[in-house]
Every structure is written in structure tokens, then in C-alpha cells.
Enzyme design. Structure first.
Site, PDB file in Angstrom:
ATOM      1  N   LYS A  13       0.900  -1.301  -0.074  1.00  0.00           N
ATOM      2  CA  LYS A  13      -0.114   0.138  -0.090  1.00  0.00           C
ATOM      3  C   LYS A  13       0.992   1.332   0.011  1.00  0.00           C
ATOM      4  O   LYS A  13       0.574   2.264  -0.713  1.00  0.00           O
ATOM      5  CB  LYS A  13      -0.954  -0.035   1.106  1.00  0.00           C
ATOM      6  CG  LYS A  13      -1.792  -1.138   1.313  1.00  0.00           C
ATOM      7  CD  LYS A  13      -2.811  -0.944   2.665  1.00  0.00           C
ATOM      8  CE  LYS A  13      -2.067  -1.022   3.985  1.00  0.00           C
ATOM      9  NZ  LYS A  13      -1.312  -2.360   4.181  1.00  0.00           N
ATOM     10  N   ARG A  88      -9.559   0.584   8.842  1.00  0.00           N
ATOM     11  CA  ARG A  88      -9.083  -0.848   9.197  1.00  0.00           C
ATOM     12  C   ARG A  88     -10.076  -1.837  10.010  1.00  0.00           C
ATOM     13  O   ARG A  88      -9.567  -2.860  10.246  1.00  0.00           O
ATOM     14  CB  ARG A  88      -7.741  -0.480  10.090  1.00  0.00           C
ATOM     15  CG  ARG A  88      -6.443  -1.135   9.198  1.00  0.00           C
ATOM     16  CD  ARG A  88      -5.274  -0.653  10.092  1.00  0.00           C
ATOM     17  NE  ARG A  88      -4.050  -1.353   9.798  1.00  0.00           N
ATOM     18  CZ  ARG A  88      -3.143  -0.949   9.144  1.00  0.00           C
ATOM     19  NH1 ARG A  88      -3.075   0.360   8.744  1.00  0.00           N
ATOM     20  NH2 ARG A  88      -2.091  -1.767   9.031  1.00  0.00           N
ATOM     21  N   ARG A 127      11.601  -5.294   5.229  1.00  0.00           N
ATOM     22  CA  ARG A 127      11.178  -4.190   4.787  1.00  0.00           C
ATOM     23  C   ARG A 127      12.200  -3.090   5.573  1.00  0.00           C
ATOM     24  O   ARG A 127      12.512  -3.390   6.678  1.00  0.00           O
ATOM     25  CB  ARG A 127       9.739  -3.506   5.290  1.00  0.00           C
ATOM     26  CG  ARG A 127       9.511  -2.159   5.158  1.00  0.00           C
ATOM     27  CD  ARG A 127       8.157  -1.802   5.121  1.00  0.00           C
ATOM     28  NE  ARG A 127       7.306  -2.446   6.256  1.00  0.00           N
ATOM     29  CZ  ARG A 127       6.068  -2.086   6.434  1.00  0.00           C
ATOM     30  NH1 ARG A 127       5.423  -1.818   5.240  1.00  0.00           N
ATOM     31  NH2 ARG A 127       5.243  -2.617   7.344  1.00  0.00           N
ATOM     32  N   ARG A 160      11.556  -0.919  11.106  1.00  0.00           N
ATOM     33  CA  ARG A 160      10.214  -0.716  12.165  1.00  0.00           C
ATOM     34  C   ARG A 160      10.534  -1.581  13.114  1.00  0.00           C
ATOM     35  O   ARG A 160      10.345  -3.039  12.740  1.00  0.00           O
ATOM     36  CB  ARG A 160       9.024  -0.569  11.081  1.00  0.00           C
ATOM     37  CG  ARG A 160       8.886   0.623  10.660  1.00  0.00           C
ATOM     38  CD  ARG A 160       7.720   0.702   9.763  1.00  0.00           C
ATOM     39  NE  ARG A 160       6.557   0.148  10.263  1.00  0.00           N
ATOM     40  CZ  ARG A 160       5.218  -0.020   9.362  1.00  0.00           C
ATOM     41  NH1 ARG A 160       5.269   0.572   8.264  1.00  0.00           N
ATOM     42  NH2 ARG A 160       4.280  -0.441  10.120  1.00  0.00           N
ATOM     43  N   ARG A 171      -0.060  -8.759  13.757  1.00  0.00           N
ATOM     44  CA  ARG A 171      -0.647  -7.895  12.930  1.00  0.00           C
ATOM     45  C   ARG A 171      -1.324  -8.802  11.719  1.00  0.00           C
ATOM     46  O   ARG A 171      -2.301  -8.054  11.281  1.00  0.00           O
ATOM     47  CB  ARG A 171       0.780  -7.126  12.303  1.00  0.00           C
ATOM     48  CG  ARG A 171       1.182  -6.076  13.206  1.00  0.00           C
ATOM     49  CD  ARG A 171       2.255  -5.459  12.907  1.00  0.00           C
ATOM     50  NE  ARG A 171       2.184  -4.427  11.604  1.00  0.00           N
ATOM     51  CZ  ARG A 171       3.279  -4.420  10.831  1.00  0.00           C
ATOM     52  NH1 ARG A 171       4.395  -4.979  11.164  1.00  0.00           N
ATOM     53  NH2 ARG A 171       3.111  -3.721   9.468  1.00  0.00           N
TER      54      ARG A 171
HETATM   55  P1  ADP Z   1       1.420  -1.639   7.342  1.00  0.00           P
HETATM   56  O1  ADP Z   1       2.173  -0.436   6.223  1.00  0.00           O
HETATM   57  O2  ADP Z   1       2.536  -2.542   7.702  1.00  0.00           O
HETATM   58  O3  ADP Z   1       0.101  -2.104   6.966  1.00  0.00           O
HETATM   59  P2  ADP Z   1       0.877   0.767   9.023  1.00  0.00           P
HETATM   60  O4  ADP Z   1       1.953   1.920   8.937  1.00  0.00           O
HETATM   61  O5  ADP Z   1      -0.317   1.004   8.059  1.00  0.00           O
HETATM   62  O6  ADP Z   1       1.439  -0.821   8.622  1.00  0.00           O
HETATM   63  O7  ADP Z   1       0.390   0.732  10.209  1.00  0.00           O
HETATM   64  C1  ADP Z   1       1.284   0.508  11.515  1.00  0.00           C
HETATM   65  C2  ADP Z   1       0.400   0.351  12.759  1.00  0.00           C
HETATM   66  O8  ADP Z   1       0.029   1.740  13.241  1.00  0.00           O
HETATM   67  C3  ADP Z   1      -0.577  -0.621  12.923  1.00  0.00           C
HETATM   68  O9  ADP Z   1      -0.251  -2.169  13.046  1.00  0.00           O
HETATM   69  C4  ADP Z   1      -1.561  -0.152  13.738  1.00  0.00           C
HETATM   70  O10 ADP Z   1      -0.994  -0.436  15.272  1.00  0.00           O
HETATM   71  C5  ADP Z   1      -1.346   1.469  13.639  1.00  0.00           C
HETATM   72  N1  ADP Z   1      -2.645   1.743  12.849  1.00  0.00           N
HETATM   73  C6  ADP Z   1      -2.117   2.209  11.546  1.00  0.00           C
HETATM   74  N2  ADP Z   1      -3.477   2.554  10.918  1.00  0.00           N
HETATM   75  C7  ADP Z   1      -4.347   2.289  11.841  1.00  0.00           C
HETATM   76  C8  ADP Z   1      -5.915   2.312  11.900  1.00  0.00           C
HETATM   77  N3  ADP Z   1      -6.592   2.791  10.741  1.00  0.00           N
HETATM   78  N4  ADP Z   1      -6.618   1.723  12.859  1.00  0.00           N
HETATM   79  C9  ADP Z   1      -5.820   1.306  13.766  1.00  0.00           C
HETATM   80  N5  ADP Z   1      -4.470   1.476  14.013  1.00  0.00           N
HETATM   81  C10 ADP Z   1      -3.842   1.616  12.841  1.00  0.00           C
HETATM   82  P1  ADP Z   2       1.824  -1.834   3.200  1.00  0.00           P
HETATM   83  O1  ADP Z   2       2.100  -0.298   3.263  1.00  0.00           O
HETATM   84  O2  ADP Z   2       1.045  -2.260   2.524  1.00  0.00           O
HETATM   85  O3  ADP Z   2       2.505  -2.440   4.608  1.00  0.00           O
HETATM   86  P2  ADP Z   2       4.708  -1.456   1.795  1.00  0.00           P
HETATM   87  O4  ADP Z   2       4.551  -0.669   0.480  1.00  0.00           O
HETATM   88  O5  ADP Z   2       5.481  -0.915   2.847  1.00  0.00           O
HETATM   89  O6  ADP Z   2       3.227  -2.312   2.290  1.00  0.00           O
HETATM   90  O7  ADP Z   2       5.602  -2.738   1.303  1.00  0.00           O
HETATM   91  C1  ADP Z   2       5.930  -3.813   2.160  1.00  0.00           C
HETATM   92  C2  ADP Z   2       7.174  -4.329   1.623  1.00  0.00           C
HETATM   93  O8  ADP Z   2       7.223  -4.975   0.622  1.00  0.00           O
HETATM   94  C3  ADP Z   2       8.413  -3.270   1.836  1.00  0.00           C
HETATM   95  O9  ADP Z   2       9.507  -3.641   1.832  1.00  0.00           O
HETATM   96  C4  ADP Z   2       8.430  -2.888  -0.139  1.00  0.00           C
HETATM   97  O10 ADP Z   2       9.539  -2.749  -0.623  1.00  0.00           O
HETATM   98  C5  ADP Z   2       8.056  -4.390  -0.425  1.00  0.00           C
HETATM   99  N1  ADP Z   2       7.096  -4.636  -1.684  1.00  0.00           N
HETATM  100  C6  ADP Z   2       6.234  -3.626  -1.906  1.00  0.00           C
HETATM  101  N2  ADP Z   2       5.502  -3.780  -3.136  1.00  0.00           N
HETATM  102  C7  ADP Z   2       6.295  -4.945  -3.391  1.00  0.00           C
HETATM  103  C8  ADP Z   2       5.943  -5.796  -4.686  1.00  0.00           C
HETATM  104  N3  ADP Z   2       5.098  -5.742  -5.669  1.00  0.00           N
HETATM  105  N4  ADP Z   2       6.960  -7.205  -4.888  1.00  0.00           N
HETATM  106  C9  ADP Z   2       8.009  -7.171  -3.899  1.00  0.00           C
HETATM  107  N5  ADP Z   2       7.924  -6.439  -2.831  1.00  0.00           N
HETATM  108  C10 ADP Z   2       6.944  -5.555  -2.616  1.00  0.00           C
END
Ligand code: ADP
Ligand code: ADP
Ligand code: ZN
Length: 217
Positions: A13, A88, A127, A160, A171
Site C-alpha cells: 500500500k 481498518r 522492509r 520498524r 498484525r
Molecule cells: P502497514 O503498512 O504494515 O500495514 P501501517 O504503517 O499502516 O502498517 O500501520 C502501523 C501500525 O499503526 C498498525 O499496526 C496499527 O497499530 C497502527 N495503525 C495504522 N493505521 C491504523 C488504523 N486505521 N487503525 C488502527 N490502528 C492503525
Molecule cells: P504496506 O504499506 O501495505 O504495509 P509496503 O508498501 O510498505 O506495504 O511494502 C511492504 C514491503 O514489501 C516493503 O519492503 C516493500 O519494499 C515491499 N514491496 C512492496 N511492493 C512489492 C512488490 N510488488 N513486490 C515485492 N515487494 C514489494
């Protein structure tokens, strides 16, 4: 355009959102980034959010909805926004619907980026993020040119805390229990577009563009 990016942790995302907002010229609103910024400034919000994030749990809905309410009512969101990682939970989705209704606006699309759950652990544990500008990398799938240095700004990369394997597992459980039901919620609302996230970053972007009716390549 008003868009929601849905998908499990690690689906891509944030990676797609960073590219998309440069093409669509709308603000990128990531609740995760907002919480991390609050943590780095050691605010009250940051301290509260951290206590949940460290355990791989969601920050309570009231808190999260509150920061989104403030953010989407700012003037730079007037022409649209890209929500990444919000909503979420069903309660957040319903609160968002209420906020948008009050503002007399509606969502244009919800994109569900799907990736098989067993691929996500590698994505998350590998990541790395830039400490200065937030650019997202992966040790294997999207490595920087120079180890541990951001291509965009020269900043250091870090892992992270919640990307360590123990937290990643909770998660993913939280995603399945609380966030996955939003797929049907938005499908029933006629807003959902499915995009296959298990392919190279550019191929995902192309599918996303097609789903949004854009013809960039
Ligand atoms: P990822 O990119 O791996 O999905 P995020 O950076 O979006 O993770 O979120 C990291 C953490 O921040 C989540 O595991 C949660 O604890 C909190 N968080 C983010 N967005 C939300 C949301 N919409 N509602 C509740 N907690 C959230
Ligand atoms: P989210 O915000 O949904 O948690 P991220 O964009 O942070 O996801 O991506 C999670 C990890 O996967 C990062 O290390 C990123 O570089 C990698 N990644 C993202 N898109 C791809 C893809 N299409 N193929 C392989 N790795 C990816
Ligand atoms: Zn950087």
C-alpha cells in the site's frame, strides 16, 4: 479523486501510494505514518499509539477516526485524497462514511491489493524505511543502490520495531479478524477493485491505474 487503499500489512500500500499521489496530485494520508510522526515527536498521541503498535494491535477507533477527521477537513484535501491504512475496522469504515456524508462528498474507489498471507512475512521482515523521508525499501525486492542508504535523500534506513517477526504475526492475525471484512463491505457498496499485489511493483501499479481509469504506463 478520493481513494482508499486496502490490503494486509506488507501488501504494498505505502509503496503504491507514494507513486500514485505523484500522478494524481492528491495528499497521501497514512495513519501509520501519522502515528510514527507523533511517536517521533513524543506527543501524547504518539505515546498512546505506540503502546498498541508495539504489540501489533490496532490503535483504538476513536483515536484513529479523530485524526482522520482533522486531516481530511484540511484544505489540501478538497480536491481529493488517498487513504492508506485507513479504515481498518468496520467501525472506522462506518465513521468514514459519516464524515464524508457530513462533508457532502463520497469515495470514488477502494482498491484491494491482495497478496497471499504466506508471502507477507518476508515482505515485512525485509522492509526497511528511510529515517529522513520515509521512502520504503526491501532488502531483496526493492533494495537501495547503496546498502542502508536512501536513494532519494541519502538518509539512513531502519527497520520498524513492529516489523520484527513476533509482531508481524499478530498484525497478520489482526488483519484477518478486523480488516479483511472490509473487502465485502466495500464490494457490496460497489466501490471495490481487486488488484493482484503478488507481482512486480510496476505491474501492480499498471493494474491500479487501469482500475482507476487512468492511462499512464
Ligand atoms: P502497514 O503498512 O504494515 O500495514 P501501517 O504503517 O499502516 O502498517 O500501520 C502501523 C501500525 O499503526 C498498525 O499496526 C496499527 O497499530 C497502527 N495503525 C495504522 N493505521 C491504523 C488504523 N486505521 N487503525 C488502527 N490502528 C492503525
Ligand atoms: P504496506 O504499506 O501495505 O504495509 P509496503 O508498501 O510498505 O506495504 O511494502 C511492504 C514491503 O514489501 C516493503 O519492503 C516493500 O519494499 C515491499 N514491496 C512492496 N511492493 C512489492 C512488490 N510488488 N513486490 C515485492 N515487494 C514489494
Ligand atoms: Zn530518504
Amino acid at each position: 479523486m478520493r481513494i482508499v487503499l486496502l490490503g494486509p500489512p506488507g501488501a504494498g500500500k505505502g509503496t503504491q501510494a507514494d507513486i500514485l499521489v505523484k500522478k494524481l496530485l492528491v495528499p497521501h494520508i497514512s495513519t501509520g505514518d501519522m502515528f510514527r510522526a507523533a511517536i517521533s515527536h513524543d506527543t501524547e498521541l504518539g505515546r498512546e499509539a505506540k503502546s498498541y503498535m508495539d504489540k501489533g494491535q490496532l490503535v483504538p477507533d476513536e483515536v484513529t477516526v479523530g485524526i482522520i477527521r482533522d486531516r481530511i477537513s484540511q484544505s489540501d484535501c478538497r480536491e481529493g485524497f488517498l487513504l492508506d491504512g485507513f479504515p481498518r475496522t468496520l467501525a472506522q469504515a462506518e465513521a468514514l462514511a459519516g464524515l464524508l456524508e457530513e462533508m457532502n462528498i463520497s469515495l470514488d474507489a477502494v482498491i484491494n491489493i491482495s497478496v497471499p498471507l504466506d508471502r507477507l512475512i518476508d515482505r515485512l521482515t525485509g522492509r526497511r524505511m528511510c529515517r529522513k523521508c520515509g521512502t520504503i525499501y526491501h532488502l531483496l525486492y526493492n533494495a537501495p543502490e547503496v546498502e542502508n542508504i536512501c536513494d532519494a535523500c541519502g538518509g539512513d534506513l531502519f527497520q520498524r520495531d513492529d516489523d520484527k517477526e513476533e509482531t508481524v504475526k499478530s498484525r497478520l492475525d489482526v488483519y484477518s479478524a478486523q480488516t479483511a471484512p472490509l473487502i465485502d463491505y466495500y464490494r457490496e457498496a460497489g466501490l471495490l477493485h481487486d488488484v493482484n499485489g503478488d507481482q512486480p511493483i510496476n505491474a501492480v501499479l499498471a493494474e491500479l491505474g487501469a482500475a482507476l481509469g487512468q492511462n499512464w504506463s
